[in-house]
Design an enzyme around this catalytic site. Structure first.
Site, PDB file in Angstrom:
ATOM      1  CG  HIS A 129      -4.310   1.740   5.109  1.00  0.00           C
ATOM      2  ND1 HIS A 129      -5.281   2.161   4.457  1.00  0.00           N
ATOM      3  CD2 HIS A 129      -3.381   2.704   5.288  1.00  0.00           C
ATOM      4  CE1 HIS A 129      -5.048   3.576   3.966  1.00  0.00           C
ATOM      5  NE2 HIS A 129      -3.771   3.631   4.420  1.00  0.00           N
TER       6      HIS A 129
ATOM      7  CE  LYS B 120      -2.941  13.608   4.039  1.00  0.00           C
ATOM      8  NZ  LYS B 120      -2.454  12.237   4.235  1.00  0.00           N
TER       9      LYS B 120
ATOM     10  NE  ARG C 203       2.251   3.578  -1.039  1.00  0.00           N
ATOM     11  CZ  ARG C 203       1.394   4.456  -0.478  1.00  0.00           C
ATOM     12  NH1 ARG C 203       0.167   4.487   0.100  1.00  0.00           N
ATOM     13  NH2 ARG C 203       1.677   5.643  -0.878  1.00  0.00           N
TER      14      ARG C 203
ATOM     15  CB  SER D 243      -6.182   6.337   0.763  1.00  0.00           C
ATOM     16  OG  SER D 243      -6.182   5.208   1.811  1.00  0.00           O
TER      17      SER D 243
END
Length: 161
Positions: A17, A41, A90, A128
């Site tokens: 990030h 989430k 990514r 994450s």
């Protein structure tokens, strides 16, 4: 003044990030990092903790601003008057998902543009969810997250491993 919006849950902020934020800060006059509440989430860190981590990680970047939001990204972008979204990619698998989101956002507001930035290769595998998994199992995440947030992570849980 060219401003972009970099939205995410940042649960927690990772070096990937931060890499995207740094890249965006070199391209845009201002980068607004927008931390989504996103209770669906089930974030490990609450919104205030995540905001504090992002503030700590970006405190030396003078053209980065941190905000939080709890509504539809498109509506939030309109409220701020920002029509450029930054997203990190990514891998190819990220692109397919991000493309669908971008098309949906563009359908909701045709002036909204999405720009994809790839993190440095050394950060390309970091997510994450990987950081949370390692962290919750007592592993060392110091090479995966900005060094400024390590003390904040230690405040959350003291792992016995």
């Amino acid at each position: 003044m060219a401003t972009c919006l970099y939205p995410g849950t940042f649960d927690p902020i990772t070096n990937g990030h931060l890499d995207v934020i740094l890249r965006a800060s070199k391209i845009f006059d201002e980068v607004v990092v927008a931390i989504a509440k996103n209770d669906s989430k089930n974030p490990l860190f609450d919104l205030n903790q995540r905001e504090k981590m992002v503030l700590f990680a970006t405190k030396e970047l003078t053209n980065v601003k941190i905000v939080t939001f709890d509504n539809l990204l498109v509506n939030f972008a309109k409220e701020l008057g920002i029509n450029i979204i930054i997203r990190g990619l990514r891998a190819v698998s990220d692109f397919e998902y991000e493309l669908q989101i971008s098309y949906a956002n563009h359908m909701l507001w045709e002036n909204l543009e999405t720009i994809y930035l790839m993190p440095n290769l050394k950060n390309s595998f970091i997510s994450s969810s990987i950081v949370r998994s390692i962290y919750l199992h007592g592993g060392d995440v110091s090479k995966l997250v900005p060094k400024q947030i390590i003390p904040l992570l230690k405040e959350k849980y003291v792992c016995s491993h």
